[in-house]
Write a protein that holds these residues in place. Structure first.
Motif: not given
Length: 737
Positions: A226, A228, A265, A268-274
């Protein structure tokens, strides 16, 4: 052998294509000649049909106007505007074969390479080389067709680009010929080349292909890590490039493509790895697409419907993501970003107000600014984020629909409002998991309160939209009202039940049913003010009577059991009886003025309600007056059923028949006769065999007297009615004579 056969088939296809192409060219030349002939004929006809010079006197100008209108019809008639999606459908219809053809060709090349791999004809490096050559070859074919067949050439070239993307991806993932960095550089080079080609071809279609490949590149060479920071740095550069192309070429579809993919994108980033690292990219995303939405506003001081929708979406999604990050990481204040966005939109609103331009632009910036400030206030009171934002955004869309009369906002509103209801229902589940919520001032009810306020505003806005008078719109409006009142009902009911959940089940059921009766009663009273149509009002009366029956029979029985079990105090039974007030008022004032009584079944339901109410409440009072414990209930209940219930039913049946004859209501007569029949059947089939001699004598005497008196009253009433009819007939005869 199969390989050579394939080559022969390809040669044959090329030979036939060459002949067909020559034939098509001949047809094009013929059509061109025909067009020239038709054009010259049209010019001759236009010259022949000229306005005749007719002399008119100055006194008769109206005659001149009539002749002019007759000879030369007006050409300023309104031309029907094409639907917005027609170009897309036309593109698909005209180029469906091309799209399917290029996909088939790409698959054919892939299957051929797979076949060659299975036969071990070529190694891994050779396979990649074939893929690269095939992609470049397809792009060259598109290049040769670019002048005469622009769209065809764009689709062909896009297919070649897709082959190159897949080739690099397979070389990295399957054969490990390139490192991740080299693979990414190669994909970026392909993207840049394809962007340059699309700019050179002036092809928006090809640019979309290029952007799809550009956005898919990180997924193609992903190893599951990840990273990001790298991903969104790359995506931000792509979006800035898209914004530049939009300003240079006005290719707005690419801007929407970038917004949709980037939002997916980011979320998804916010939910997966805040993490806080995503905040700068949210801000960059907001700036890029906010500028994109306001391109025409900066140049022409106008905003199209899609630009308004982009403004709504970018403010909504940015607020959702940023506030979610602050909430999840427990940073304060969560309202900082909604307020910043409100200030940005407020500055544009101030600009419009200073210019005294109160058109669509003013309404758009007003709606967005007020919505963001409202969201900030709601979030400050710790309401649930998604429900609050969606509810306010739905109201904003409805407001924009009202101000612009553009159907796109109506469609978005009808899509978003069901999501608001779903989000609100999910919010209510918190009542199950959270303990010790304060009365009213708790996150769940405050969220419901925001939803209720937006629903009421929506009702006001729907009344002000002229198109609502249309039949279809009227259906949606009434359906929306039903859903809205349902949301308000459950919001209040669940809050009440949560705070009395420690009490006995009889107490909870009674309060819930009593609230339901009064809620429906309030809707019936306010029917005209909230514009409930006659059919919904009739349905509410049916529902009202059903809950009256449940109150009388089920709730009353539960309360009696709870009182005898010492779980509820006896005075609570008086609170339970409060449902009689709305019932009597509805029976006296509301039902006679409604369309409820126009159906035959309504009299039967009304009769059943009255019978069950009186029978149940007299039974409950009898039990409470005579029973000292719950063990005595069965014996007293049997005694009441055998001795008193037939008498009660006989009296009610007599009243129904008497009133039915007096008011000429045949269905009420039938209900009374049916009740008498049930009473007699019950008496002779069951009650007689359960009584002692004294009770049997008393029951028969009282019931017999009631039936005789009823019969006498009916006969007397019939005679009165007959005499009135005869008198009316005689009066008519005297008047005629």
């Amino acid at each position: 052998m199969e390989f050579f056969f394939t080559i022969l088939v390809v040669i044959l296809i090329l030979f036939l294509y060459n002949k067909l192409n020559n034939r098509i060219k001949n047809l094009e030349n013929e059509l061109f000649n025909l067009k020239n002939i038709n054009k010259s004929n049209e010019n001759e006809n236009i010259e022949a049909i000229k306005k005749p010079e007719v002399q008119f006197s100055n006194e008769n100008k109206q005659e001149k106007e009539i002749v002019q209108e007759t000879i030369i019809p007006e050409r300023n008639e309104a031309i029907p505007q094409k639907e917005k999606f027609n170009p897309l459908f036309d593109f698909l219809k005209q180029n469906a074969l091309t799209i399917v053809g290029i996909l088939t060709l790409v698959l054919g090349i892939a299957y051929f390479v797979k076949y060659a791999i299975d036969k071990n004809w070529i190694g891994e490096l050779g396979r990649v080389g074939i893929g690269m050559l095939a992609g470049i070859g397809i792009m060259l074919i598109g290049y040769f067709f670019r002048k005469n067949y622009k769209i065809f050439s764009s689709i062909i070239t896009g297919g070649g680009i897709a082959v190159l993307y897949f080739t690099i991806t397979i070389a990295f993932r399957e054969y490990h010929l390139f490192t991740q960095s080299i693979s990414f550089i190669l994909i970026c080079i392909i993207t840049l080349v394809s962007i340059g080609i699309s700019y050179y071809y002036k092809s928006e279609t090809l640019f979309i292909f290029s952007m799809l490949g550009g956005f898919a590149a990180p997924l193609m060479i992903s190893t599951g890590e990840s990273n990001y920071l790298f991903l969104f740095s790359y995506i931000s550069i792509l979006n800035i490039g898209i914004l530049s192309i939009v300003f240079l070429k006005n290719w707005k579809s690419t801007g929407w493509l970038g917004f949709i993919v980037t939002s997916i994108y980011l979320l998804y980033w916010t939910v997966d790895h805040t993490e806080l690292l995503s905040i700068p990219f949210y801000i960059i995303n907001y700036i890029v697409f906010y500028v994109f939405a306001l391109k025409d506003y900066f140049k022409k001081n106008m905003i199209s419907s899609l630009d308004i929708l982009m403004l709504v979406l970018i403010n909504c999604l940015s607020t959702l993501g940023l506030v979610y990050i602050f909430n999840d990481l427990q940073y304060e204040p969560v309202i900082v970003f909604p307020l910043i966005f409100a200030i940005i939109n407020g500055a544009l609103l101030l600009k419009e107000s200073r210019n005294k331009n109160f058109s669509t632009n003013y309404s758009v910036f007003t709606g967005i600014t007020v919505s963001l400030i409202t969201i900030a206030i709601a979030l400050q009171f710790k309401t649930y984020l998604i429900t609050t934002v969606w509810a306010i955004e739905a109201t904003l869309l409805l407001f924009l629909w009202k101000k612009t009369n553009l159907n796109i906002f109506k469609i978005c509103f009808y899509i978003l409002f069901p999501l608001v209801i779903i989000a609100q229902a999910v919010t209510w589940t918190a009542y199950i998991s959270i303990n010790d919520l304060k009365v009213i001032f708790n996150p769940v009810f405050l969220t419901s309160f925001v939803t209720i306020i937006t629903i009421l505003i929506n009702q006001f806005l729907l009344k002000k939209i002229p198109a609502i008078e249309n039949r279809n719109h009227s259906f949606f409006e009434q359906a929306y009202k039903v859903l809205s009142f349902g949301v308000i009902y459950f919001a209040l009911l669940l809050e009440i039940i949560y705070h009395i959940s420690e009490r006995s089940s009889a107490f909870i059921v009674s309060i819930g049913l009593l609230f339901t009766v009064y809620y429906i009663f309030a809707l019936l009273i306010c029917g005209k003010k909230i514009h409930i149509n006659t059919y919904i009002q009739s349905g509410l009366i049916y529902l009202f009577l059903v809950f009256i029956i449940l109150n009388a029979s089920f709730s009353g029985s539960e309360i009696v059991i709870a009182i005898l079990s010492k779980k509820i105090q006896t005075p609570f039974y008086g609170i339970h009886l409060l449902y009689w007030i709305p019932f009597l008022f509805t029976l006296w004032k509301i039902i006679p003025k409604s369309v409820f009584l126009k159906t035959q079944i309504s009299y039967w339901l009304l009769s059943l309600t009255i019978v069950l109410m009186i029978s149940s409440e007299l039974y409950h009072l009898y039990i409470l007056s005579n029973a000292n414990s719950i063990l005595q209930m069965d014996k007293l209940g049997d005694h009441f059923s055998i001795l008193y219930l037939p008498i009660i039913w006989a009296i009610l049946a007599s009243i129904f028949i008497y009133y039915g004859l007096k008011k000429n209501l045949s269905e009420l007569n039938k209900a009374g006769v049916a009740l008498i029949a049930i009473t007699i059947l019950k008496l002779y089939a069951y009650d007689v065999w359960q009584m002692d001699n004294i009770s049997r004598i008393i029951a028969f005497i009282i019931l017999g007297i009631i039936l005789l008196l009823s019969s006498f009253l009916f006969q007397r009433l019939k005679n009165i009615i007959r005499n009135m009819v005869d008198k009316k007939e005689n009066d008519n005869k005297n008047e005629s004579s």
